[in-house]
Write a protein that holds these residues in place. Structure first.
Motif, mmCIF file in Angstrom:
data_model
loop_
_atom_site.group_PDB
_atom_site.id
_atom_site.type_symbol
_atom_site.label_atom_id
_atom_site.label_comp_id
_atom_site.label_asym_id
_atom_site.label_seq_id
_atom_site.Cartn_x
_atom_site.Cartn_y
_atom_site.Cartn_z
ATOM 1 N N GLU A 176 -41.736 -26.808 20.264
ATOM 2 C CA GLU A 176 -40.870 -25.687 20.610
ATOM 3 C C GLU A 176 -39.584 -26.147 21.317
ATOM 4 O OE1 GLU A 176 -44.134 -25.783 23.852
ATOM 5 O OE2 GLU A 176 -43.779 -26.514 21.811
ATOM 6 N N LEU A 177 -39.426 -27.443 21.541
ATOM 7 C CA LEU A 177 -38.244 -27.974 22.218
ATOM 8 C C LEU A 177 -36.998 -27.797 21.357
ATOM 9 C CD1 LEU A 177 -37.065 -29.644 24.629
ATOM 10 C CD2 LEU A 177 -37.499 -31.685 23.245
ATOM 11 N N SER A 178 -35.896 -27.414 21.998
ATOM 12 C CA SER A 178 -34.609 -27.268 21.326
ATOM 13 C C SER A 178 -33.522 -27.813 22.245
ATOM 14 C CB SER A 178 -34.341 -25.790 21.007
ATOM 15 O OG SER A 178 -33.064 -25.625 20.423
ATOM 16 N N TRP A 179 -32.437 -28.283 21.654
ATOM 17 C CA TRP A 179 -31.308 -28.787 22.445
ATOM 18 C C TRP A 179 -30.024 -28.663 21.646
ATOM 19 C CZ3 TRP A 179 -34.869 -31.787 19.983
ATOM 20 C CH2 TRP A 179 -34.406 -32.735 19.085
ATOM 21 N N LYS A 180 -28.907 -28.969 22.319
ATOM 22 C CA LYS A 180 -27.594 -28.897 21.699
ATOM 23 C C LYS A 180 -27.003 -30.298 21.603
ATOM 24 C CE LYS A 180 -26.480 -24.371 23.711
ATOM 25 N NZ LYS A 180 -25.495 -23.634 24.551
ATOM 26 N N GLU A 181 -26.342 -30.594 20.473
ATOM 27 C CA GLU A 181 -25.677 -31.884 20.286
ATOM 28 C C GLU A 181 -24.206 -31.663 19.975
ATOM 29 O OE1 GLU A 181 -29.184 -34.803 18.548
ATOM 30 O OE2 GLU A 181 -27.747 -33.911 17.158
ATOM 31 N N ALA A 182 -23.361 -32.498 20.533
ATOM 32 C CA ALA A 182 -21.923 -32.440 20.277
ATOM 33 C C ALA A 182 -21.421 -33.836 19.955
ATOM 34 C CB ALA A 182 -21.174 -31.874 21.489
ATOM 35 N N ALA A 183 -20.618 -33.948 18.909
ATOM 36 C CA ALA A 183 -20.083 -35.253 18.516
ATOM 37 C C ALA A 183 -18.809 -35.600 19.272
ATOM 38 C CB ALA A 183 -19.813 -35.267 17.009
ATOM 39 N N ASP A 184 -18.040 -34.597 19.681
ATOM 40 C CA ASP A 184 -16.709 -34.840 20.236
ATOM 41 C C ASP A 184 -16.651 -34.693 21.746
ATOM 42 O OD1 ASP A 184 -15.436 -35.427 17.803
ATOM 43 O OD2 ASP A 184 -15.327 -33.306 17.314
ATOM 44 N N LEU A 185 -17.780 -34.835 22.412
ATOM 45 C CA LEU A 185 -17.816 -34.854 23.862
ATOM 46 C C LEU A 185 -18.282 -36.226 24.330
ATOM 47 C CD1 LEU A 185 -19.411 -31.389 24.765
ATOM 48 C CD2 LEU A 185 -17.003 -31.977 24.528
ATOM 49 N N GLU A 186 -17.962 -36.545 25.583
ATOM 50 C CA GLU A 186 -18.438 -37.778 26.190
ATOM 51 C C GLU A 186 -19.290 -37.428 27.406
ATOM 52 O OE1 GLU A 186 -18.506 -40.651 25.103
ATOM 53 O OE2 GLU A 186 -16.951 -40.778 23.567
ATOM 54 N N VAL A 187 -19.800 -38.449 28.074
ATOM 55 C CA VAL A 187 -20.734 -38.242 29.176
ATOM 56 C C VAL A 187 -20.121 -37.371 30.261
ATOM 57 C CG1 VAL A 187 -21.980 -39.409 31.040
ATOM 58 C CG2 VAL A 187 -22.028 -40.352 28.728
ATOM 59 N N ALA A 188 -18.859 -37.637 30.620
ATOM 60 C CA ALA A 188 -18.211 -36.839 31.659
ATOM 61 C C ALA A 188 -18.161 -35.371 31.284
ATOM 62 C CB ALA A 188 -16.805 -37.364 31.927
ATOM 63 N N ASP A 189 -17.945 -35.088 30.000
ATOM 64 C CA ASP A 189 -17.894 -33.707 29.543
ATOM 65 C C ASP A 189 -19.256 -33.033 29.700
ATOM 66 O OD1 ASP A 189 -15.189 -34.026 28.558
ATOM 67 O OD2 ASP A 189 -16.067 -35.219 26.958
ATOM 68 N N LEU A 190 -20.322 -33.742 29.336
ATOM 69 C CA LEU A 190 -21.667 -33.173 29.499
ATOM 70 C C LEU A 190 -21.978 -32.901 30.967
ATOM 71 C CD1 LEU A 190 -23.989 -35.178 27.057
ATOM 72 C CD2 LEU A 190 -23.074 -32.879 26.765
ATOM 73 N N LEU A 191 -21.658 -33.861 31.827
ATOM 74 C CA LEU A 191 -21.966 -33.697 33.246
ATOM 75 C C LEU A 191 -21.161 -32.552 33.850
ATOM 76 C CD1 LEU A 191 -22.211 -37.417 34.378
ATOM 77 C CD2 LEU A 191 -24.069 -35.835 33.874
ATOM 78 N N GLN A 192 -19.932 -32.395 33.409
ATOM 79 C CA GLN A 192 -19.124 -31.274 33.902
ATOM 80 C C GLN A 192 -19.754 -29.939 33.510
ATOM 81 O OE1 GLN A 192 -15.268 -30.374 32.046
ATOM 82 N NE2 GLN A 192 -14.378 -30.378 34.103
ATOM 83 N N GLN A 208 -24.883 -44.890 32.606
ATOM 84 C CA GLN A 208 -23.771 -43.948 32.529
ATOM 85 C C GLN A 208 -23.782 -43.000 33.720
ATOM 86 O OE1 GLN A 208 -24.828 -42.308 28.718
ATOM 87 N NE2 GLN A 208 -23.366 -43.608 27.605
ATOM 88 N N PHE A 209 -24.958 -42.593 34.142
ATOM 89 C CA PHE A 209 -25.045 -41.699 35.296
ATOM 90 C C PHE A 209 -24.617 -42.426 36.569
ATOM 91 C CE2 PHE A 209 -27.650 -39.395 38.587
ATOM 92 C CZ PHE A 209 -26.864 -38.257 38.586
ATOM 93 N N LYS A 210 -24.984 -43.690 36.692
ATOM 94 C CA LYS A 210 -24.588 -44.447 37.881
ATOM 95 C C LYS A 210 -23.081 -44.479 38.038
ATOM 96 C CE LYS A 210 -26.609 -48.318 38.959
ATOM 97 N NZ LYS A 210 -27.205 -49.668 38.883
ATOM 98 N N LEU A 211 -22.359 -44.631 36.938
ATOM 99 C CA LEU A 211 -20.907 -44.694 37.011
ATOM 100 C C LEU A 211 -20.283 -43.317 37.216
ATOM 101 C CD1 LEU A 211 -19.886 -47.328 34.305
ATOM 102 C CD2 LEU A 211 -20.166 -47.621 36.755
ATOM 103 N N ASN A 212 -20.799 -42.309 36.562
ATOM 104 C CA ASN A 212 -20.164 -40.994 36.573
ATOM 105 C C ASN A 212 -20.620 -40.097 37.716
ATOM 106 O OD1 ASN A 212 -18.430 -40.492 33.947
ATOM 107 N ND2 ASN A 212 -20.182 -41.735 33.322
#
Length: 488
Positions: A176-192, A208-212
Protein backbone atom coordinates in the motif's frame (compact mmCIF):
# COMPACT_ATOMS: atom_id res chain seq x y z
CA UNK A 1 7.69 -20.43 -5.90
CA UNK A 2 7.37 -19.94 -2.11
CA UNK A 3 6.52 -16.36 -1.19
CA UNK A 4 9.57 -15.90 1.06
CA UNK A 5 11.92 -16.99 -1.73
CA UNK A 6 10.17 -14.67 -4.18
CA UNK A 7 10.62 -11.74 -1.82
CA UNK A 8 14.29 -12.58 -1.30
CA UNK A 9 14.96 -12.76 -5.05
CA UNK A 10 13.05 -9.56 -5.70
CA UNK A 11 14.76 -7.64 -2.91
CA UNK A 12 18.26 -8.65 -4.00
CA UNK A 13 17.64 -8.82 -7.73
CA UNK A 14 20.01 -5.99 -8.57
CA UNK A 15 22.90 -7.74 -6.80
CA UNK A 16 22.23 -10.98 -8.67
CA UNK A 17 22.07 -9.02 -11.93
CA UNK A 18 25.36 -7.30 -11.07
CA UNK A 19 27.00 -10.65 -10.39
CA UNK A 20 25.60 -12.06 -13.64
CA UNK A 21 26.88 -9.06 -15.59
CA UNK A 22 30.35 -9.49 -14.15
CA UNK A 23 30.39 -13.18 -15.05
CA UNK A 24 29.28 -12.47 -18.62
CA UNK A 25 32.00 -9.85 -19.05
CA UNK A 26 34.59 -12.23 -17.64
CA UNK A 27 33.56 -15.21 -19.77
CA UNK A 28 32.76 -13.37 -23.01
CA UNK A 29 34.77 -10.14 -22.93
CA UNK A 30 34.84 -9.60 -26.70
CA UNK A 31 31.53 -11.05 -27.77
CA UNK A 32 29.70 -8.55 -30.03
CA UNK A 33 31.92 -5.78 -28.70
CA UNK A 34 33.89 -3.18 -30.62
CA UNK A 35 37.68 -3.07 -30.36
CA UNK A 36 38.73 -3.01 -26.74
CA UNK A 37 40.33 0.42 -26.69
CA UNK A 38 38.39 2.30 -29.36
CA UNK A 39 36.59 4.67 -27.03
CA UNK A 40 39.70 5.39 -25.00
CA UNK A 41 41.72 5.93 -28.18
CA UNK A 42 39.10 8.38 -29.46
CA UNK A 43 39.32 10.41 -26.24
CA UNK A 44 43.09 10.60 -26.39
CA UNK A 45 43.01 11.48 -30.09
CA UNK A 46 40.61 14.41 -29.58
CA UNK A 47 42.48 15.35 -26.37
CA UNK A 48 39.48 15.78 -24.06
CA UNK A 49 36.96 13.72 -22.15
CA UNK A 50 33.31 14.83 -22.16
CA UNK A 51 31.77 14.34 -18.73
CA UNK A 52 28.14 14.91 -17.81
CA UNK A 53 27.35 15.74 -14.19
CA UNK A 54 24.84 17.59 -12.01
CA UNK A 55 25.10 21.05 -10.49
CA UNK A 56 24.83 20.16 -6.79
CA UNK A 57 26.92 20.73 -3.65
CA UNK A 58 27.81 17.01 -3.52
CA UNK A 59 28.89 16.68 -7.16
CA UNK A 60 30.01 19.81 -9.00
CA UNK A 61 29.57 23.55 -8.52
CA UNK A 62 31.38 26.86 -8.93
CA UNK A 63 33.15 27.77 -5.70
CA UNK A 64 34.99 30.95 -4.73
CA UNK A 65 38.13 29.74 -6.47
CA UNK A 66 36.59 27.96 -9.45
CA UNK A 67 35.00 24.55 -10.04
CA UNK A 68 34.84 22.21 -7.08
CA UNK A 69 32.82 19.31 -5.65
CA UNK A 70 33.52 15.69 -4.74
CA UNK A 71 32.89 14.22 -8.19
CA UNK A 72 34.65 17.12 -9.90
CA UNK A 73 37.77 16.38 -7.86
CA UNK A 74 37.67 12.75 -9.01
CA UNK A 75 36.99 13.57 -12.65
CA UNK A 76 39.68 16.24 -12.77
CA UNK A 77 42.20 13.73 -11.50
CA UNK A 78 40.98 11.13 -13.99
CA UNK A 79 41.40 13.54 -16.91
CA UNK A 80 44.94 14.30 -15.69
CA UNK A 81 45.54 10.55 -15.43
CA UNK A 82 44.49 10.14 -19.06
CA UNK A 83 46.56 13.15 -20.11
CA UNK A 84 43.59 14.97 -21.65
CA UNK A 85 41.59 18.10 -20.90
CA UNK A 86 38.18 18.04 -19.26
CA UNK A 87 34.84 19.13 -20.72
CA UNK A 88 32.03 19.34 -18.15
CA UNK A 89 28.30 19.62 -18.80
CA UNK A 90 26.23 20.18 -15.64
CA UNK A 91 22.94 21.14 -17.29
CA UNK A 92 21.12 17.79 -17.03
CA UNK A 93 19.19 15.92 -14.38
CA UNK A 94 20.04 12.28 -13.58
CA UNK A 95 18.02 10.86 -16.44
CA UNK A 96 19.55 13.42 -18.83
CA UNK A 97 23.05 12.45 -17.73
CA UNK A 98 22.37 8.77 -18.38
CA UNK A 99 20.76 9.50 -21.75
CA UNK A 100 23.77 11.60 -22.81
CA UNK A 101 26.17 8.79 -21.92
CA UNK A 102 23.99 6.10 -23.45
CA UNK A 103 23.78 8.01 -26.76
CA UNK A 104 27.53 8.64 -26.90
CA UNK A 105 27.18 12.40 -26.47
CA UNK A 106 29.08 12.01 -23.23
CA UNK A 107 32.07 9.79 -22.52
CA UNK A 108 31.26 9.41 -18.86
CA UNK A 109 28.56 10.27 -16.34
CA UNK A 110 29.60 11.36 -12.84
CA UNK A 111 26.52 12.65 -11.05
CA UNK A 112 26.04 10.71 -7.79
CA UNK A 113 24.69 7.86 -9.91
CA UNK A 114 23.57 4.64 -8.22
CA UNK A 115 25.12 1.52 -9.68
CA UNK A 116 22.22 -0.17 -11.46
CA UNK A 117 23.17 -3.06 -13.77
CA UNK A 118 19.57 -3.34 -15.00
CA UNK A 119 19.93 -0.15 -17.08
CA UNK A 120 20.47 -0.89 -20.77
CA UNK A 121 23.20 0.70 -22.86
CA UNK A 122 25.46 1.46 -19.92
CA UNK A 123 28.45 0.06 -18.08
CA UNK A 124 29.17 1.10 -14.51
CA UNK A 125 32.56 1.51 -12.90
CA UNK A 126 33.65 -0.09 -9.65
CA UNK A 127 31.89 1.43 -6.60
CA UNK A 128 33.21 4.80 -5.49
CA UNK A 129 31.14 5.68 -2.44
CA UNK A 130 28.53 3.95 -0.32
CA UNK A 131 25.09 5.53 -0.65
CA UNK A 132 22.96 4.93 2.42
CA UNK A 133 19.30 5.80 1.78
CA UNK A 134 17.87 7.92 4.57
CA UNK A 135 14.34 8.98 5.44
CA UNK A 136 14.07 12.56 6.70
CA UNK A 137 10.88 14.23 7.88
CA UNK A 138 9.44 17.56 8.99
CA UNK A 139 10.05 18.63 12.58
CA UNK A 140 6.83 18.58 14.52
CA UNK A 141 5.45 15.41 12.97
CA UNK A 142 5.37 12.17 14.96
CA UNK A 143 8.80 10.60 14.68
CA UNK A 144 9.39 8.38 11.65
CA UNK A 145 11.45 5.46 12.90
CA UNK A 146 10.58 2.51 10.62
CA UNK A 147 9.18 1.86 7.13
CA UNK A 148 5.64 1.35 8.41
CA UNK A 149 5.67 4.96 9.62
CA UNK A 150 5.72 6.11 5.97
CA UNK A 151 2.20 4.83 5.42
CA UNK A 152 -0.20 7.69 4.82
CA UNK A 153 2.62 10.23 4.56
CA UNK A 154 3.49 12.37 1.54
CA UNK A 155 6.97 11.11 0.64
CA UNK A 156 9.21 12.60 -2.08
CA UNK A 157 12.23 11.27 -3.95
CA UNK A 158 14.41 12.21 -6.92
CA UNK A 159 13.73 10.01 -9.93
CA UNK A 160 16.80 8.09 -11.00
CA UNK A 161 18.68 8.72 -7.76
CA UNK A 162 18.28 5.14 -6.54
CA UNK A 163 15.67 6.01 -3.91
CA UNK A 164 13.01 4.50 -6.17
CA UNK A 165 14.87 1.17 -6.22
CA UNK A 166 14.74 0.97 -2.45
CA UNK A 167 11.12 2.10 -2.23
CA UNK A 168 10.01 -0.41 -4.85
CA UNK A 169 11.67 -3.17 -2.87
CA UNK A 170 9.84 -1.91 0.20
CA UNK A 171 6.55 -2.15 -1.71
CA UNK A 172 6.95 -5.94 -1.78
CA UNK A 173 6.45 -5.91 1.99
CA UNK A 174 4.21 -2.82 2.13
CA UNK A 175 2.16 -2.96 -1.09
CA UNK A 176 0.00 0.00 0.00
CA UNK A 177 3.07 2.29 0.04
CA UNK A 178 3.01 5.25 -2.36
CA UNK A 179 5.40 8.14 -3.00
CA UNK A 180 6.16 11.00 -5.37
CA UNK A 181 9.15 11.21 -7.74
CA UNK A 182 10.49 14.29 -9.51
CA UNK A 183 13.23 14.34 -12.14
CA UNK A 184 13.91 18.09 -12.13
CA UNK A 185 14.40 18.65 -8.41
CA UNK A 186 17.52 18.27 -6.30
CA UNK A 187 18.06 17.41 -2.64
CA UNK A 188 17.76 21.03 -1.49
CA UNK A 189 14.42 21.30 -3.25
CA UNK A 190 13.08 18.17 -1.52
CA UNK A 191 14.26 19.34 1.89
CA UNK A 192 12.69 22.75 1.36
CA UNK A 193 9.37 21.10 0.55
CA UNK A 194 9.63 18.93 3.65
CA UNK A 195 10.32 21.98 5.79
CA UNK A 196 7.51 24.09 4.33
CA UNK A 197 4.96 21.27 4.53
CA UNK A 198 4.58 20.40 0.84
CA UNK A 199 6.00 16.99 1.71
CA UNK A 200 5.97 15.12 5.00
CA UNK A 201 9.18 13.23 4.30
CA UNK A 202 11.81 12.51 1.66
CA UNK A 203 14.22 9.72 0.82
CA UNK A 204 17.73 11.02 0.13
CA UNK A 205 21.23 9.80 1.06
CA UNK A 206 22.92 10.22 4.43
CA UNK A 207 25.90 12.20 3.08
CA UNK A 208 23.53 14.59 1.26
CA UNK A 209 21.65 15.29 4.47
CA UNK A 210 24.89 15.99 6.33
CA UNK A 211 25.75 18.73 3.85
CA UNK A 212 22.29 20.23 3.42
CA UNK A 213 21.05 20.07 7.01
CA UNK A 214 22.76 23.42 7.64
CA UNK A 215 20.02 25.14 5.71
CA UNK A 216 17.07 23.13 6.98
CA UNK A 217 16.92 23.08 10.79
CA UNK A 218 13.23 22.16 10.49
CA UNK A 219 14.03 18.77 8.93
CA UNK A 220 14.70 15.79 11.19
CA UNK A 221 16.87 12.73 10.64
CA UNK A 222 14.52 9.74 10.53
CA UNK A 223 15.95 6.30 9.80
CA UNK A 224 18.16 4.46 7.34
CA UNK A 225 16.11 2.71 4.68
CA UNK A 226 17.30 -0.59 3.25
CA UNK A 227 20.82 -1.65 2.38
CA UNK A 228 23.36 0.85 0.99
CA UNK A 229 23.66 1.33 -2.75
CA UNK A 230 26.93 2.09 -4.53
CA UNK A 231 27.79 5.30 -6.33
CA UNK A 232 29.60 4.68 -9.62
CA UNK A 233 30.44 6.30 -12.95
CA UNK A 234 28.36 5.44 -16.01
CA UNK A 235 29.95 4.74 -19.40
CA UNK A 236 28.43 3.80 -22.79
CA UNK A 237 28.31 0.05 -23.31
CA UNK A 238 28.69 0.01 -27.08
CA UNK A 239 32.19 1.45 -27.43
CA UNK A 240 34.49 -1.17 -25.97
CA UNK A 241 35.82 -1.75 -22.48
CA UNK A 242 39.03 0.25 -22.64
CA UNK A 243 37.71 3.36 -20.87
CA UNK A 244 35.87 1.28 -18.27
CA UNK A 245 38.99 -0.73 -17.44
CA UNK A 246 41.10 2.44 -17.24
CA UNK A 247 38.53 4.10 -14.96
CA UNK A 248 38.48 1.05 -12.70
CA UNK A 249 42.28 0.97 -12.48
CA UNK A 250 42.31 4.68 -11.65
CA UNK A 251 39.66 4.40 -8.93
CA UNK A 252 41.35 1.35 -7.42
CA UNK A 253 44.64 3.24 -7.24
CA UNK A 254 42.93 6.17 -5.46
CA UNK A 255 41.50 3.73 -2.97
CA UNK A 256 44.85 2.07 -2.33
CA UNK A 257 46.84 5.28 -1.80
CA UNK A 258 44.21 6.86 0.47
CA UNK A 259 43.25 9.71 -1.87
CA UNK A 260 39.65 8.55 -2.12
CA UNK A 261 39.24 8.42 1.66
CA UNK A 262 40.83 11.87 1.93
CA UNK A 263 38.33 13.35 -0.54
CA UNK A 264 35.40 11.68 1.20
CA UNK A 265 36.56 13.13 4.51
CA UNK A 266 37.10 16.58 3.02
CA UNK A 267 33.65 16.85 1.49
CA UNK A 268 31.48 14.73 3.77
CA UNK A 269 33.30 14.32 7.06
CA UNK A 270 32.64 17.49 9.09
CA UNK A 271 29.11 17.16 10.40
CA UNK A 272 30.41 16.98 13.98
CA UNK A 273 31.37 20.64 13.84
CA UNK A 274 27.75 21.66 13.85
CA UNK A 275 26.89 19.09 16.48
CA UNK A 276 29.44 20.71 18.77
CA UNK A 277 27.83 24.15 18.81
CA UNK A 278 24.29 23.04 18.15
CA UNK A 279 23.21 23.05 14.53
CA UNK A 280 20.06 25.08 15.01
CA UNK A 281 21.63 27.74 17.21
CA UNK A 282 24.64 28.26 14.99
CA UNK A 283 22.85 28.34 11.65
CA UNK A 284 20.22 30.64 13.15
CA UNK A 285 22.98 33.02 14.25
CA UNK A 286 24.60 32.81 10.80
CA UNK A 287 21.31 33.90 9.23
CA UNK A 288 20.03 36.29 11.91
CA UNK A 289 23.13 37.91 13.44
CA UNK A 290 26.02 37.64 11.01
CA UNK A 291 24.45 39.79 8.21
CA UNK A 292 24.52 42.78 10.60
CA UNK A 293 28.31 42.53 10.92
CA UNK A 294 29.49 40.79 7.74
CA UNK A 295 30.47 44.05 6.00
CA UNK A 296 32.45 45.12 9.08
CA UNK A 297 34.31 41.79 9.07
CA UNK A 298 34.98 42.18 5.33
CA UNK A 299 36.37 45.69 5.80
CA UNK A 300 38.62 44.55 8.65
CA UNK A 301 39.75 41.64 6.47
CA UNK A 302 40.69 43.99 3.62
CA UNK A 303 42.69 46.12 6.04
CA UNK A 304 44.56 43.22 7.65
CA UNK A 305 44.74 40.51 4.96
CA UNK A 306 42.80 37.88 6.93
CA UNK A 307 39.88 35.93 5.51
CA UNK A 308 36.74 37.72 6.74
CA UNK A 309 35.22 34.40 7.73
CA UNK A 310 38.16 33.71 10.05
CA UNK A 311 37.57 37.05 11.78
CA UNK A 312 33.87 36.22 11.99
CA UNK A 313 34.75 32.85 13.54
CA UNK A 314 36.90 34.61 16.15
CA UNK A 315 34.02 36.99 16.87
CA UNK A 316 31.61 34.11 17.33
CA UNK A 317 33.97 32.31 19.69
CA UNK A 318 34.47 35.51 21.68
CA UNK A 319 30.91 36.77 22.00
CA UNK A 320 28.51 34.86 19.70
CA UNK A 321 28.42 38.13 17.73
CA UNK A 322 27.02 40.10 20.67
CA UNK A 323 28.44 43.67 20.61
CA UNK A 324 27.29 44.24 24.21
CA UNK A 325 29.01 41.16 25.64
CA UNK A 326 30.85 41.70 28.93
CA UNK A 327 32.85 39.18 30.94
CA UNK A 328 33.19 39.16 34.75
CA UNK A 329 36.81 40.30 34.30
CA UNK A 330 35.82 43.41 32.32
CA UNK A 331 36.59 42.16 28.80
CA UNK A 332 33.95 43.70 26.54
CA UNK A 333 32.51 43.95 23.07
CA UNK A 334 32.01 41.74 20.05
CA UNK A 335 35.72 40.81 19.92
CA UNK A 336 36.01 40.89 23.74
CA UNK A 337 38.94 43.31 24.02
CA UNK A 338 40.59 44.22 27.31
CA UNK A 339 41.12 47.88 28.14
CA UNK A 340 44.90 47.68 27.58
CA UNK A 341 44.40 45.96 24.21
CA UNK A 342 41.84 48.55 23.15
CA UNK A 343 44.25 51.34 24.07
CA UNK A 344 47.08 49.58 22.25
CA UNK A 345 45.13 49.42 18.97
CA UNK A 346 43.51 52.84 19.41
CA UNK A 347 39.93 51.77 20.15
CA UNK A 348 37.84 54.32 22.10
CA UNK A 349 34.56 52.42 22.41
CA UNK A 350 34.79 48.67 22.84
CA UNK A 351 31.00 48.32 22.58
CA UNK A 352 30.92 49.82 19.11
CA UNK A 353 30.92 46.77 16.77
CA UNK A 354 32.84 48.52 14.00
CA UNK A 355 35.61 49.59 16.38
CA UNK A 356 35.66 46.24 18.15
CA UNK A 357 35.99 44.23 14.93
CA UNK A 358 38.63 46.59 13.55
CA UNK A 359 40.57 46.50 16.81
CA UNK A 360 40.35 42.75 17.18
CA UNK A 361 41.56 42.17 13.62
CA UNK A 362 44.50 44.54 14.02
CA UNK A 363 45.44 43.01 17.37
CA UNK A 364 45.41 39.52 15.84
CA UNK A 365 47.64 40.78 13.03
CA UNK A 366 50.04 42.39 15.50
CA UNK A 367 50.16 39.16 17.48
CA UNK A 368 50.93 37.15 14.37
CA UNK A 369 53.66 39.59 13.30
CA UNK A 370 55.39 39.16 16.67
CA UNK A 371 55.76 35.40 16.30
CA UNK A 372 59.19 34.00 15.36
CA UNK A 373 59.71 33.85 11.60
CA UNK A 374 60.41 30.12 11.86
CA UNK A 375 56.68 29.56 12.43
CA UNK A 376 55.10 29.37 9.00
CA UNK A 377 51.88 28.47 7.19
CA UNK A 378 48.79 27.55 9.16
CA UNK A 379 50.95 26.85 12.22
CA UNK A 380 51.52 30.61 12.39
CA UNK A 381 47.81 31.34 12.28
CA UNK A 382 46.84 28.79 14.93
CA UNK A 383 49.56 29.99 17.28
CA UNK A 384 48.52 33.61 16.75
CA UNK A 385 44.97 32.66 17.71
CA UNK A 386 46.23 30.85 20.80
CA UNK A 387 48.25 33.93 21.77
CA UNK A 388 45.18 36.14 21.13
CA UNK A 389 43.47 34.08 23.81
CA UNK A 390 46.19 33.39 26.36
CA UNK A 391 48.84 36.01 25.60
CA UNK A 392 52.16 35.88 23.75
CA UNK A 393 54.19 35.29 26.89
CA UNK A 394 52.38 32.07 27.74
CA UNK A 395 52.60 30.92 24.12
CA UNK A 396 56.38 31.41 24.24
CA UNK A 397 56.43 29.40 27.47
CA UNK A 398 54.51 26.59 25.76
CA UNK A 399 57.03 26.63 22.92
CA UNK A 400 59.80 26.16 25.45
CA UNK A 401 57.97 23.25 27.08
CA UNK A 402 57.43 21.66 23.67
CA UNK A 403 61.16 21.91 23.01
CA UNK A 404 62.03 20.48 26.45
CA UNK A 405 59.79 17.50 25.66
CA UNK A 406 61.62 16.85 22.39
CA UNK A 407 58.98 18.43 20.16
CA UNK A 408 59.12 21.15 17.53
CA UNK A 409 58.45 24.59 19.10
CA UNK A 410 57.42 25.91 15.68
CA UNK A 411 54.76 23.27 15.02
CA UNK A 412 51.25 23.82 16.34
CA UNK A 413 50.69 20.10 16.91
CA UNK A 414 53.55 20.03 19.45
CA UNK A 415 52.76 23.40 21.06
CA UNK A 416 49.12 22.35 21.36
CA UNK A 417 50.24 19.38 23.46
CA UNK A 418 52.42 21.62 25.62
CA UNK A 419 49.92 24.39 26.40
CA UNK A 420 47.83 22.41 28.95
CA UNK A 421 51.05 21.67 30.87
CA UNK A 422 51.15 25.34 31.88
CA UNK A 423 48.57 24.30 34.48
CA UNK A 424 51.03 21.83 36.07
CA UNK A 425 53.56 23.18 38.59
CA UNK A 426 56.15 20.68 37.35
CA UNK A 427 56.20 22.55 34.04
CA UNK A 428 55.11 26.14 34.67
CA UNK A 429 57.77 26.44 37.37
CA UNK A 430 60.33 26.19 34.54
CA UNK A 431 58.81 29.04 32.51
CA UNK A 432 59.15 32.81 32.54
CA UNK A 433 55.48 33.75 32.86
CA UNK A 434 54.35 30.96 35.18
CA UNK A 435 50.91 29.44 35.53
CA UNK A 436 48.27 29.73 32.82
CA UNK A 437 45.00 27.95 32.08
CA UNK A 438 46.70 26.41 29.10
CA UNK A 439 43.85 24.11 28.13
CA UNK A 440 41.68 27.09 27.22
CA UNK A 441 43.68 28.31 24.19
CA UNK A 442 43.66 24.75 22.81
CA UNK A 443 39.85 24.68 23.00
CA UNK A 444 39.75 28.25 21.69
CA UNK A 445 41.72 27.43 18.55
CA UNK A 446 39.77 24.23 18.00
CA UNK A 447 36.46 26.08 18.19
CA UNK A 448 37.57 28.91 15.92
CA UNK A 449 38.74 26.38 13.35
CA UNK A 450 35.39 24.58 13.56
CA UNK A 451 33.39 27.78 13.14
CA UNK A 452 35.68 28.85 10.34
CA UNK A 453 35.23 25.59 8.45
CA UNK A 454 31.46 25.76 8.83
CA UNK A 455 31.43 29.38 7.61
CA UNK A 456 33.60 28.34 4.68
CA UNK A 457 31.10 25.64 3.82
CA UNK A 458 28.16 28.05 4.12
CA UNK A 459 29.95 30.65 2.01
CA UNK A 460 30.83 28.29 -0.81
CA UNK A 461 27.48 26.50 -0.72
CA UNK A 462 24.97 29.26 -0.04
CA UNK A 463 25.02 30.67 -3.55
CA UNK A 464 24.74 27.14 -4.91
CA UNK A 465 21.87 26.43 -2.54
CA UNK A 466 19.85 29.45 -3.61
CA UNK A 467 20.55 28.75 -7.28
CA UNK A 468 19.08 25.29 -6.82
CA UNK A 469 15.92 26.64 -5.24
CA UNK A 470 15.50 29.37 -7.84
CA UNK A 471 16.04 26.99 -10.75
CA UNK A 472 12.55 25.55 -10.40
CA UNK A 473 9.87 27.99 -11.67
CA UNK A 474 6.92 28.91 -9.51
CA UNK A 475 4.44 26.24 -10.47
CA UNK A 476 2.19 23.74 -8.81
CA UNK A 477 4.21 20.97 -7.18
CA UNK A 478 1.82 18.43 -8.68
CA UNK A 479 3.28 19.19 -12.10
CA UNK A 480 6.80 18.47 -10.85
CA UNK A 481 6.07 15.08 -9.29
CA UNK A 482 4.88 11.77 -10.67
CA UNK A 483 3.08 9.65 -8.10
CA UNK A 484 4.14 6.03 -7.77
CA UNK A 485 0.90 4.29 -6.77
CA UNK A 486 0.43 1.38 -4.37
CA UNK A 487 0.60 -2.13 -5.80
CA UNK A 488 -2.54 -3.43 -4.14
Amino acid sequence: MPQALFRHLYRYRRWYLLLLSALVLALFPNRQAPPQGRHLDDIRHRDFIAVFTRNTPTTYYEGRHGPTGFEFELIRRFADHLGVSLSMDASRNIEGVLDAVRSGEGDLGAAALPLDPTLEGLYFSRPILELQPLVVYRRGLPALREPADLMGRSVGAIRGSGAGLILRELQVELPELSWKEAADLEVADLLQRVENGSLDAAVIYAHQFKLNRLFFPGVENGFELGEPLSMAWALPSGQGLGLLEEANRFLYALQLDGTLDELVQRYFGHDDYLEYVGARIFINDVHEKLPDYADLFRKAARDTGFDWKLLAAVGYQESHWDPQATSPTGVRGLMMLTNPTAEEVGIADRLDPAQSIDGGARYLLQTMDRLPEEITGTDRLWMALAAYNVGLGHLYDAQRIAELRGGDPHAWTDVREALPLLQNREWYSQTRHGYARGGEPVIYVRNVRRYYEVLNYVDRSQQQFFQLNQRVPDEDDDSLFNTVPPVL
